[in-house]
Design an enzyme around this catalytic site. Structure first.
Site, PDB file in Angstrom:
ATOM      1  N   GLY A   8       0.841  -1.211   0.000  1.00 29.85           N
ATOM      2  CA  GLY A   8       0.000   0.000   0.000  1.00 29.85           C
ATOM      3  C   GLY A   8       0.865   1.246   0.000  1.00 29.85           C
ATOM      4  O   GLY A   8       0.492   2.286   0.542  1.00 29.85           O
ATOM      5  N   GLY A  11      -0.146   5.067  -1.334  1.00 28.78           N
ATOM      6  CA  GLY A  11      -1.225   5.830  -0.708  1.00 28.78           C
ATOM      7  C   GLY A  11      -0.689   7.043   0.043  1.00 28.78           C
ATOM      8  O   GLY A  11       0.486   7.417  -0.076  1.00 28.78           O
ATOM      9  N   ASP A  34       2.148  -2.239  -4.263  1.00 22.97           N
ATOM     10  CA  ASP A  34       0.789  -1.691  -4.221  1.00 22.97           C
ATOM     11  C   ASP A  34      -0.040  -2.369  -5.312  1.00 22.97           C
ATOM     12  O   ASP A  34       0.504  -2.859  -6.298  1.00 22.97           O
ATOM     13  CB  ASP A  34       0.824  -0.169  -4.473  1.00 22.97           C
ATOM     14  CG  ASP A  34      -0.411   0.548  -3.933  1.00 22.97           C
ATOM     15  OD1 ASP A  34      -0.260   1.319  -2.967  1.00 22.97           O
ATOM     16  OD2 ASP A  34      -1.518   0.329  -4.460  1.00 22.97           O
ATOM     17  N   ASP A  52      -1.283  -7.646  -4.910  1.00 23.33           N
ATOM     18  CA  ASP A  52      -2.617  -7.629  -4.298  1.00 23.33           C
ATOM     19  C   ASP A  52      -2.493  -8.308  -2.938  1.00 23.33           C
ATOM     20  O   ASP A  52      -2.152  -9.502  -2.855  1.00 23.33           O
ATOM     21  CB  ASP A  52      -3.609  -8.387  -5.201  1.00 23.33           C
ATOM     22  CG  ASP A  52      -5.032  -8.328  -4.658  1.00 23.33           C
ATOM     23  OD1 ASP A  52      -5.216  -7.979  -3.470  1.00 23.33           O
ATOM     24  OD2 ASP A  52      -5.951  -8.651  -5.429  1.00 23.33           O
ATOM     25  N   ILE A  53      -2.772  -7.573  -1.864  1.00 24.72           N
ATOM     26  CA  ILE A  53      -2.570  -8.113  -0.513  1.00 24.72           C
ATOM     27  C   ILE A  53      -3.471  -9.310  -0.233  1.00 24.72           C
ATOM     28  O   ILE A  53      -3.203 -10.082   0.695  1.00 24.72           O
ATOM     29  CB  ILE A  53      -2.777  -6.995   0.541  1.00 24.72           C
ATOM     30  CG1 ILE A  53      -2.198  -7.414   1.894  1.00 24.72           C
ATOM     31  CG2 ILE A  53      -4.250  -6.623   0.665  1.00 24.72           C
ATOM     32  CD1 ILE A  53      -2.144  -6.323   2.917  1.00 24.72           C
ATOM     33  N   TYR A 141     -14.801  -0.116   8.658  1.00 22.82           N
ATOM     34  CA  TYR A 141     -13.375   0.224   8.793  1.00 22.82           C
ATOM     35  C   TYR A 141     -12.919   0.010  10.244  1.00 22.82           C
ATOM     36  O   TYR A 141     -11.886  -0.618  10.494  1.00 22.82           O
ATOM     37  CB  TYR A 141     -13.185   1.677   8.365  1.00 22.82           C
ATOM     38  CG  TYR A 141     -11.793   2.244   8.517  1.00 22.82           C
ATOM     39  CD1 TYR A 141     -10.709   1.738   7.812  1.00 22.82           C
ATOM     40  CD2 TYR A 141     -11.573   3.343   9.361  1.00 22.82           C
ATOM     41  CE1 TYR A 141      -9.441   2.304   7.940  1.00 22.82           C
ATOM     42  CE2 TYR A 141     -10.311   3.911   9.490  1.00 22.82           C
ATOM     43  CZ  TYR A 141      -9.254   3.385   8.778  1.00 22.82           C
ATOM     44  OH  TYR A 141      -8.005   3.941   8.907  1.00 22.82           O
TER      45      TYR A 141
HETATM   46  P1  NAD Z   1      -4.579   5.157   1.416  1.00 25.67           P
HETATM   47  O1  NAD Z   1      -5.983   4.809   1.086  1.00 25.67           O
HETATM   48  O2  NAD Z   1      -4.093   6.510   1.058  1.00 25.67           O
HETATM   49  O3  NAD Z   1      -3.580   4.110   0.753  1.00 25.67           O
HETATM   50  C1  NAD Z   1      -3.840   2.726   0.753  1.00 25.67           C
HETATM   51  C2  NAD Z   1      -3.050   2.094  -0.362  1.00 25.67           C
HETATM   52  O4  NAD Z   1      -3.368   0.711  -0.358  1.00 25.67           O
HETATM   53  C3  NAD Z   1      -3.388   2.641  -1.767  1.00 25.67           C
HETATM   54  O5  NAD Z   1      -2.222   3.027  -2.441  1.00 25.67           O
HETATM   55  C4  NAD Z   1      -4.072   1.463  -2.450  1.00 25.67           C
HETATM   56  O6  NAD Z   1      -3.793   1.389  -3.843  1.00 25.67           O
HETATM   57  C5  NAD Z   1      -3.463   0.287  -1.695  1.00 25.67           C
HETATM   58  N1  NAD Z   1      -4.298  -0.906  -1.785  1.00 25.67           N
HETATM   59  C6  NAD Z   1      -5.656  -0.979  -1.801  1.00 25.67           C
HETATM   60  N2  NAD Z   1      -6.047  -2.240  -1.973  1.00 25.67           N
HETATM   61  C7  NAD Z   1      -4.926  -2.988  -2.066  1.00 25.67           C
HETATM   62  C8  NAD Z   1      -4.688  -4.385  -2.267  1.00 25.67           C
HETATM   63  N3  NAD Z   1      -5.698  -5.246  -2.430  1.00 25.67           N
HETATM   64  N4  NAD Z   1      -3.405  -4.808  -2.289  1.00 25.67           N
HETATM   65  C9  NAD Z   1      -2.377  -3.925  -2.163  1.00 25.67           C
HETATM   66  N5  NAD Z   1      -2.541  -2.599  -2.001  1.00 25.67           N
HETATM   67  C10 NAD Z   1      -3.808  -2.148  -1.949  1.00 25.67           C
HETATM   68  O7  NAD Z   1      -4.384   4.882   2.978  1.00 25.67           O
HETATM   69  P2  NAD Z   1      -3.389   5.633   3.976  1.00 25.67           P
HETATM   70  O8  NAD Z   1      -4.092   6.851   4.448  1.00 25.67           O
HETATM   71  O9  NAD Z   1      -2.048   5.726   3.397  1.00 25.67           O
HETATM   72  O10 NAD Z   1      -3.428   4.615   5.209  1.00 25.67           O
HETATM   73  C11 NAD Z   1      -2.435   3.657   5.428  1.00 25.67           C
HETATM   74  C12 NAD Z   1      -2.774   2.908   6.700  1.00 25.67           C
HETATM   75  O11 NAD Z   1      -2.850   3.832   7.793  1.00 25.67           O
HETATM   76  C13 NAD Z   1      -4.134   2.200   6.656  1.00 25.67           C
HETATM   77  O12 NAD Z   1      -4.077   1.020   7.412  1.00 25.67           O
HETATM   78  C14 NAD Z   1      -5.051   3.189   7.345  1.00 25.67           C
HETATM   79  O13 NAD Z   1      -6.157   2.550   7.908  1.00 25.67           O
HETATM   80  C15 NAD Z   1      -4.126   3.745   8.402  1.00 25.67           C
HETATM   81  N6  NAD Z   1      -4.557   5.043   8.890  1.00 25.67           N
HETATM   82  C16 NAD Z   1      -4.529   6.117   8.080  1.00 25.67           C
HETATM   83  C17 NAD Z   1      -4.962   7.348   8.560  1.00 25.67           C
HETATM   84  C18 NAD Z   1      -4.943   8.584   7.713  1.00 25.67           C
HETATM   85  O14 NAD Z   1      -5.444   9.629   8.154  1.00 25.67           O
HETATM   86  N7  NAD Z   1      -4.372   8.541   6.514  1.00 25.67           N
HETATM   87  C19 NAD Z   1      -5.410   7.444   9.881  1.00 25.67           C
HETATM   88  C20 NAD Z   1      -5.465   6.306  10.673  1.00 25.67           C
HETATM   89  C21 NAD Z   1      -5.002   5.094  10.181  1.00 25.67           C
HETATM   90  N1  SER Z   2      -8.146   9.064   8.328  1.00 26.56           N
HETATM   91  C1  SER Z   2      -8.858   7.860   8.600  1.00 26.56           C
HETATM   92  C2  SER Z   2     -10.271   7.960   8.179  1.00 26.56           C
HETATM   93  O1  SER Z   2     -10.817   9.034   8.326  1.00 26.56           O
HETATM   94  C3  SER Z   2      -8.801   7.546  10.065  1.00 26.56           C
HETATM   95  O2  SER Z   2      -8.365   6.262  10.226  1.00 26.56           O
HETATM   96  O3  SER Z   2     -10.838   7.009   7.757  1.00 26.56           O
END
Ligand code: NAD
Ligand code: SER
Length: 319
Positions: A8, A11, A34, A52-53, A141
């Protein structure tokens, strides 16, 4: 951590965490994987793999190919999109994560899978939310995040897999836009402030949520994964926070730089409903005591930096 697989990685968090890992552990030792790698991304300076995870064998093959010792699992479907596609959110958030844990068990890898403020729900104490408390989330989620915390602890206790995790708050950043979460507004507000001087917020005034600037989120991951395991009483997952803010507070800070900025509201019921079930502010004392967590950025310093960087992008015509 020596050889790291970031799943991932394209992202919001991965696009900044992966380059920082490469800076610290060398470019060739950090594999960016990714479902949708972007060929023109700066991540192409090092190894990139389409993955693909939900395909456990494909993860195992990459772990073997690159002698991986640490899996950073960032693949997820965030809260707002997850309510539209709950089965997809479950498949990636739970089945994908279980694939990582199984491969880690077989190959001796450590695993970092972030949890979230979404792991809490309406029955959780909303203010100064304790590290160990009620976790009954209402979103798919959030359900995937609680399951991830439990499974990660299970694999540590039963099999000795070195699983560690933080409950990230909303992450504010300026490289990659957020991927469909409830806290996305706190990024969008800076872009719209620069582009048009006006922002329409989907969350109402007084909606307090924990937030954090990306450099602190990156430090949290790396510092926790490098922490002395003997000092960790908790593992999955640690509350961490940098600020508890609402849209009015961000707007007031933006106005110090852009006095004409205007904030208006058009509440999105799904996002507002989700935000109402999440903590206003988390207690992150355990993370501070067990591995030295301490944020370096606050609302004032983050706002100045966000407006500077987003302003430069706007001037270059990139946004
Ligand atoms: P994001 O949605 O920006 O990125 C997720 C990435 O995962 C994307 O690039 C997507 O292409 C990839 N992905 C989706 N399906 C996939 C699959 N089947 N196989 C491989 N890759 C796949 O998410 P993020 O904001 O970067 O979040 C990363 C982690 O941090 C997640 O676990 C999220 O829950 C956690 N998180 C994020 C936030 C935030 O504010 N960004 C807050 C709390 C927790
Ligand atoms: N930024 C994330 C969301 O709003 C929190 O895990 O889903």
């Amino acid at each position: 951590m020596k050889n790291i697989l970031v799943i991932g990685s394209f992202g919001q968090i991965g696009s900044e965490l992966t380059p920082e890992l490469r800076k610290r552990y060398s470019i060739s030792n950090v594999v960016a994987a990714d479902l949708c790698p972007k060929p023109d991304s700066p991540l192409s300076e090092g190894p990139v793999e389409k993955l693909d995870i939900t395909d456990a064998q494909a993860i195992a093959d990459l772990v073997k190919k690159y002698s991986i010792d640490t899996i950073v699992n960032l693949a997820a479907i965030l809260s707002a999109v997850g309510e539209k596609k709950p089965m997809l959110a479950w498949n990636i958030g739970v089945n994908g994560m279980l694939n990582c844990l199984e491969v880690a068990r077989e190959s001796g890898c450590a695993v970092f899978t972030p949890s979230s403020i979404a792991a809490f729900g309406p029955d959780t104490p909303a203010d100064n939310t304790p590290q160990d408390t009620i976790q009954r989330p209402c979103t798919m989620y959030g359900v995937t995040k609680v399951t991830g915390e439990l499974m990660s602890d299970y694999y540590f206790k039963k099999y000795g897999v070195d699983t560690r995790s933080v409950r990230y708050p909303g992450i504010i950043s300026n490289v990659t836009m957020p991927g469909g979460g409830t806290t996305d507004y706190a990024v969008e507000i800076y872009y719209d402030a620069v582009k048009s001087g006006r922002y329409v917020s989907p969350l109402g005034a007084g909606t307090f949520l924990d937030m954090m600037y990306m450099p602190d989120a990156i430090d949290a991951c790396i510092n926790l994964m490098e922490a002395d395991p003997l000092k960790l009483r908790h593992r999955n997952s640690f509350n961490i926070s940098a600020m508890s803010i609402d849209p009015e507070m961000i707007a007031a800070e933006i106005k110090k730089h852009l006095p004409g900025f205007e904030l208006v509201y058009d509440i999105e019921p799904i996002k507002q409903g989700i935000a109402n079930t999440w903590p206003n502010s988390m207690d992150d004392q355990c993370a501070r005591e067990e591995w030295g967590w301490k944020p370096n950025w606050n609302l004032q310093t983050m706002t100045a930096d966000m407006l500077k960087v987003v302003g430069e992008k706007f001037a270059k015509g990139v946004i």
